[in-house]
Design a protein around this motif. Structure first.
Motif, PDB file in Angstrom:
ATOM      1  N   SER A 168       0.828  -1.218   0.000  1.00  0.00           N
ATOM      2  CA  SER A 168       0.000   0.000   0.000  1.00  0.00           C
ATOM      3  C   SER A 168       0.858   1.261   0.000  1.00  0.00           C
ATOM      4  O   SER A 168       1.977   1.279   0.519  1.00  0.00           O
ATOM      5  N   ASN A 169       0.288   2.308  -0.544  1.00  0.00           N
ATOM      6  CA  ASN A 169       0.940   3.611  -0.701  1.00  0.00           C
ATOM      7  C   ASN A 169       0.931   4.404   0.617  1.00  0.00           C
ATOM      8  O   ASN A 169       0.226   4.023   1.558  1.00  0.00           O
ATOM      9  N   PRO A 170       1.637   5.543   0.672  1.00  0.00           N
ATOM     10  CA  PRO A 170       1.648   6.324   1.906  1.00  0.00           C
ATOM     11  C   PRO A 170       0.260   6.796   2.372  1.00  0.00           C
ATOM     12  O   PRO A 170      -0.610   7.096   1.567  1.00  0.00           O
ATOM     13  N   ALA A 171       0.134   6.858   3.678  1.00  0.00           N
ATOM     14  CA  ALA A 171      -1.054   7.412   4.324  1.00  0.00           C
ATOM     15  C   ALA A 171      -0.830   8.912   4.552  1.00  0.00           C
ATOM     16  O   ALA A 171       0.212   9.450   4.174  1.00  0.00           O
ATOM     17  N   THR A 208       4.144   2.940   1.579  1.00  0.00           N
ATOM     18  CA  THR A 208       5.239   3.602   0.862  1.00  0.00           C
ATOM     19  C   THR A 208       4.980   3.576  -0.643  1.00  0.00           C
ATOM     20  O   THR A 208       4.348   2.644  -1.150  1.00  0.00           O
ATOM     21  N   CYS A 209       5.500   4.580  -1.331  1.00  0.00           N
ATOM     22  CA  CYS A 209       5.402   4.611  -2.797  1.00  0.00           C
ATOM     23  C   CYS A 209       6.606   3.922  -3.428  1.00  0.00           C
ATOM     24  O   CYS A 209       6.760   3.950  -4.647  1.00  0.00           O
ATOM     25  N   THR A 210       7.471   3.332  -2.609  1.00  0.00           N
ATOM     26  CA  THR A 210       8.619   2.581  -3.130  1.00  0.00           C
ATOM     27  C   THR A 210       8.493   1.110  -2.717  1.00  0.00           C
ATOM     28  O   THR A 210       9.367   0.576  -2.015  1.00  0.00           O
ATOM     29  N   GLY A 227      -0.802   0.508  -8.808  1.00  0.00           N
ATOM     30  CA  GLY A 227      -1.188   1.911  -8.802  1.00  0.00           C
ATOM     31  C   GLY A 227       0.057   2.680  -8.354  1.00  0.00           C
ATOM     32  O   GLY A 227       1.131   2.094  -8.225  1.00  0.00           O
ATOM     33  N   GLU A 228      -0.080   3.972  -8.075  1.00  0.00           N
ATOM     34  CA  GLU A 228       1.038   4.876  -7.755  1.00  0.00           C
ATOM     35  C   GLU A 228       1.900   5.035  -9.004  1.00  0.00           C
ATOM     36  O   GLU A 228       2.749   4.191  -9.323  1.00  0.00           O
ATOM     37  N   SER A 229       1.664   6.164  -9.677  1.00  0.00           N
ATOM     38  CA  SER A 229       2.259   6.349 -10.996  1.00  0.00           C
ATOM     39  C   SER A 229       3.782   6.288 -10.996  1.00  0.00           C
ATOM     40  O   SER A 229       4.383   5.784 -11.948  1.00  0.00           O
ATOM     41  N   LEU A 380      12.122  16.417   2.026  1.00  0.00           N
ATOM     42  CA  LEU A 380      12.765  15.528   1.056  1.00  0.00           C
ATOM     43  C   LEU A 380      12.038  14.185   1.121  1.00  0.00           C
ATOM     44  O   LEU A 380      11.580  13.785   2.195  1.00  0.00           O
ATOM     45  N   GLY A 381      11.975  13.485  -0.014  1.00  0.00           N
ATOM     46  CA  GLY A 381      11.400  12.140   0.038  1.00  0.00           C
ATOM     47  C   GLY A 381      10.204  11.958  -0.860  1.00  0.00           C
ATOM     48  O   GLY A 381       9.238  11.292  -0.484  1.00  0.00           O
ATOM     49  N   CYS A 382      10.264  12.504  -2.077  1.00  0.00           N
ATOM     50  CA  CYS A 382       9.232  12.251  -3.081  1.00  0.00           C
ATOM     51  C   CYS A 382       9.941  11.790  -4.354  1.00  0.00           C
ATOM     52  O   CYS A 382      10.564  12.620  -5.010  1.00  0.00           O
ATOM     53  N   PRO A 383       9.852  10.510  -4.712  1.00  0.00           N
ATOM     54  CA  PRO A 383       9.334   9.381  -3.941  1.00  0.00           C
ATOM     55  C   PRO A 383      10.145   9.150  -2.649  1.00  0.00           C
ATOM     56  O   PRO A 383      11.207   9.733  -2.472  1.00  0.00           O
ATOM     57  N   HIS A 384       9.599   8.276  -1.799  1.00  0.00           N
ATOM     58  CA  HIS A 384      10.227   8.002  -0.503  1.00  0.00           C
ATOM     59  C   HIS A 384      11.732   7.769  -0.634  1.00  0.00           C
ATOM     60  O   HIS A 384      12.195   7.106  -1.570  1.00  0.00           O
ATOM     61  N   LEU A 385      12.467   8.297   0.327  1.00  0.00           N
ATOM     62  CA  LEU A 385      13.929   8.214   0.289  1.00  0.00           C
ATOM     63  C   LEU A 385      14.417   6.779   0.453  1.00  0.00           C
ATOM     64  O   LEU A 385      13.886   6.018   1.278  1.00  0.00           O
ATOM     65  N   THR A 437       4.164   8.289   5.329  1.00  0.00           N
ATOM     66  CA  THR A 437       3.459   9.431   4.731  1.00  0.00           C
ATOM     67  C   THR A 437       4.414  10.240   3.862  1.00  0.00           C
ATOM     68  O   THR A 437       5.582   9.873   3.696  1.00  0.00           O
ATOM     69  N   CYS A 438       3.932  11.335   3.304  1.00  0.00           N
ATOM     70  CA  CYS A 438       4.819  12.223   2.536  1.00  0.00           C
ATOM     71  C   CYS A 438       4.271  13.651   2.567  1.00  0.00           C
ATOM     72  O   CYS A 438       3.163  13.895   3.046  1.00  0.00           O
ATOM     73  N   MET A 439       5.071  14.565   2.010  1.00  0.00           N
ATOM     74  CA  MET A 439       4.701  15.991   2.034  1.00  0.00           C
ATOM     75  C   MET A 439       3.439  16.294   1.225  1.00  0.00           C
ATOM     76  O   MET A 439       2.773  17.295   1.452  1.00  0.00           O
ATOM     77  N   VAL A 440       3.114  15.437   0.249  1.00  0.00           N
ATOM     78  CA  VAL A 440       1.955  15.720  -0.609  1.00  0.00           C
ATOM     79  C   VAL A 440       0.659  15.199  -0.002  1.00  0.00           C
ATOM     80  O   VAL A 440      -0.380  15.854  -0.076  1.00  0.00           O
ATOM     81  N   VAL A 441       0.710  14.021   0.619  1.00  0.00           N
ATOM     82  CA  VAL A 441      -0.549  13.443   1.098  1.00  0.00           C
ATOM     83  C   VAL A 441      -0.813  13.715   2.578  1.00  0.00           C
ATOM     84  O   VAL A 441      -1.866  13.347   3.094  1.00  0.00           O
ATOM     85  N   ALA A 457      10.334  17.455  -8.594  1.00  0.00           N
ATOM     86  CA  ALA A 457       9.371  18.118  -9.491  1.00  0.00           C
ATOM     87  C   ALA A 457       7.960  17.606  -9.230  1.00  0.00           C
ATOM     88  O   ALA A 457       6.993  18.362  -9.281  1.00  0.00           O
ATOM     89  N   LYS A 458       7.829  16.305  -8.930  1.00  0.00           N
ATOM     90  CA  LYS A 458       6.491  15.762  -8.669  1.00  0.00           C
ATOM     91  C   LYS A 458       5.884  16.422  -7.425  1.00  0.00           C
ATOM     92  O   LYS A 458       4.743  16.864  -7.440  1.00  0.00           O
ATOM     93  N   ALA A 459       6.670  16.467  -6.350  1.00  0.00           N
ATOM     94  CA  ALA A 459       6.143  17.079  -5.125  1.00  0.00           C
ATOM     95  C   ALA A 459       5.804  18.545  -5.379  1.00  0.00           C
ATOM     96  O   ALA A 459       4.772  19.046  -4.919  1.00  0.00           O
TER      97      ALA A 459
HETATM   98 FE1  F3S Z   1       5.430   9.144  -3.051  1.00  0.00          FE
HETATM   99 FE2  F3S Z   1       4.073  11.101  -2.010  1.00  0.00          FE
HETATM  100 FE3  F3S Z   1       5.748  11.578  -3.958  1.00  0.00          FE
HETATM  101  S1  F3S Z   1       3.304   9.111  -2.478  1.00  0.00           S
HETATM  102  S2  F3S Z   1       5.840   9.727  -5.158  1.00  0.00           S
HETATM  103  S3  F3S Z   1       6.249  10.828  -1.911  1.00  0.00           S
HETATM  104  S4  F3S Z   1       3.722  12.411  -3.757  1.00  0.00           S
END
Ligand code: F3S
Length: 488
Positions: A168-171, A208-210, A227-229, A380-385, A437-441, A457-459
């Motif tokens: 599963s992806n980040p909460a 995690t997205c990784t 899922g998770e592009s 930092l950490g998009c995607p997860h470090l 978790t992450c900075m976006v969600v 760039a994604k974040a």
């Molecule tokens: Fe992962 Fe969050 Fe970026 S889910 S890819 S750290 S937007």
């Protein structure tokens, strides 16, 4: 008869997660040609969706608010948009055919079987393939809201179970340290219910997205349904596995059925390069890789690029590249000449050509930077470090102290592998390491932040469009130099 005003023709792809306001149905995607027009109650014709696979829940939200399209006509199939059928929005794909027969056992809910058959038919699939694993996006309450929570709890309540390895992806928060992060109690309560519903269905709470760094690591040629592009791009491009960019809801359907319709990236023919990109610049850091991906995704949203002139690319850099291309576009697979496993595939007939240099990357970076003011949070950490990225950050930070809150996001499994001394040193330098978790969600705005710095760039894109925050984008070396001071 459908009147002309009832038809909205979108001339560019749309992100269902952050490109439409669920309360009004109005297109809000920056720069979209139909910006300001409404999808509510209309027949929407569109090329395909772009961006986050959590867009499927964006469609659920539109249905919940009564602002959904009456029907969607796709010019090419994508499972994010086809998920609309699960909330009663009919979807057609131009030129689609009859569904192949699907035989599954009685434990798969009937509506899931219908959905898979419908997707197969809309996509012109030749049949179905068993999948080795599934990765499920759409776990944060920030992105899926009440509509997603209700859907997942409903499935768990009915005893629906996954039958293949499902990560599963980040909460929306660190499950152990959410109070320390400053996440509101009301949010935490909903978030815990989402994670519990997934766990009851048998989904691993990897958050995690990784997933490929924590044990969900498919072999080359293996069929999966992710899922998770950003993870989709990594699985196809770097691991050589085969997955489409799956909508968050569709991934659950596939996890329960153990199979998916065979089309798109599951067939070798569709994995051939469609755009040849000459990269006229030596890429210096993960930020530049993410910018390169982002620019290619913007220019050719559904391409399979073959990048030429990239001399070397680490796992971390390819992770950043894939995330960029999947954020601005819907790039599922890229090749790097001499580096990625399928780079030798013959380019498709009529493949386009493109040249990208230093100035092009600088222009995208400037566009993603929305402010010249100081950040109230560095992330930092998009995607997860990965372990190596955390190690690199630690080495940059030695002898320095953060001058503003400085947060690193990683997988809990990765965090557990770090020496305790290193974590203590980072924390005593004012740098916090959060997992799950992450900075976006995470709900940063509700937590009081308004200007957030990142190296991704994604974040940068989602912090602005989804988080409604001002953004500073720069490489990690610069973030450390500017937003830390000598210790002591
Ligand atoms: Fe992962 Fe969050 Fe970026 S889910 S890819 S750290 S937007």
């Amino acid at each position: 008869m459908t009147e002309k005003k009832d038809i909205l023709r979108l001339t560019a792809p749309l992100s269902w997660l952050d490109g439409v306001d669920p309360e009004t149905g109005v297109v809000t995607q920056p720069g979209h040609p139909q910006f300001g027009q409404s999808v509510a109650g209309r027949v929407v014709r569109m090329p395909h969706s772009v961006g986050s696979t959590v867009g499927a829940y964006g469609l659920f939200k539109l249905a919940r608010h009564g602002t959904a399209p009456r029907e969607i006509i796709l010019e090419r199939p994508d499972s994010v948009t086809i998920s609309a059928e699960l909330v009663g929005i009919p979807v057609r794909v131009l030129g689609s055919a009859e569904a192949p027969e699907l035989e599954v056992d009685a434990e798969v809910p009937e509506e899931f079987v219908r959905f898979l058959q419908r997707e197969a038919s809309l996509a012109g699939a030749e049949g179905y393939v068993r999948v080795r694993s599934v990765h499920i996006s759409g776990v944060s309450y920030t992105t899926i809201g009440e509509a997603g929570l209700e859907f997942l709890e409903g499935l768990a309540e009915r005893g629906v179970k996954v039958r293949v390895l499902s990560t599963s992806n980040p909460a929306g928060m660190d499950l152990s340290r959410w109070r320390d992060m400053g996440v509101p109690e009301s949010f935490a309560e909903k978030q815990i219910r989402i994670v519990n519903a997934l766990k009851r269905m048998g989904v691993l709470p990897t958050l995690t997205c990784t997933p490929y760094l924590v044990g969900n690591h498919p072999a080359p040629g293996e069929h999966v349904c992710w899922g998770e592009s950003s993870a989709v791009a990594f699985a196809n491009s770097v691991l050589g596995a085969r997955t489409n960019r799956e909508g968050s809801v569709k991934a659950i359907v596939a996890a329960v059925a153990g199979l998916t319709p065979a089309y798109g990236m599951h067939s070798e023919e569709n994995r051939r390069p469609t755009v040849l990109v000459d990269v006229d610049k030596e890429l210096e850091d993960t930020t530049e890789f993410s910018l390169l991906g982002y620019l290619v995704g913007e220019l050719y949203p559904h391409a399979v690029p073959l990048l030429k002139g990239v001399r070397n690319a680490s796992i971390d850099e390819m992770k950043a590249l894939g995330a960029g291309g999947a954020a601005s576009g819907s790039i599922e697979l890229f090749h790097i000449e001499g580096i990625t496993p399928e780079h030798h595939l013959e380019p498709a007939d009529g493949a386009a050509r493109l040249s990208i240099g230093k100035e092009d990357l600088r222009e995208v970076e400037d566009r993603l930077n929305t402010t010249g003011s100081s950040p109230d949070l560095v992330t930092l950490g998009c995607p997860h470090l990965s372990l190596s990225e955390i190690w690199h950050t630690w080495s940059l930070l030695r002898g320095r102290r953060a001058s503003v809150p400085f947060w690193l996001f990683t997988a809990r499994t990765t965090l557990s592998q770090l020496p305790r001394d290193l974590v203590r040193e980072l924390e005593s330098a004012g740098v916090k390491l959060y997992a799950d978790t992450c900075m976006v969600v995470a709900p940063l705005r509700e937590m009081g932040f308004s200007v957030v710095a990142t190296n991704s760039a994604k974040a940068a894109k989602y912090l602005r469009t989804l988080g409604k925050l001002e953004v500073i984008l720069m490489p990690v070396e610069e973030l450390v130099e500017k937003f830390t001071v000598p210790a002591g």
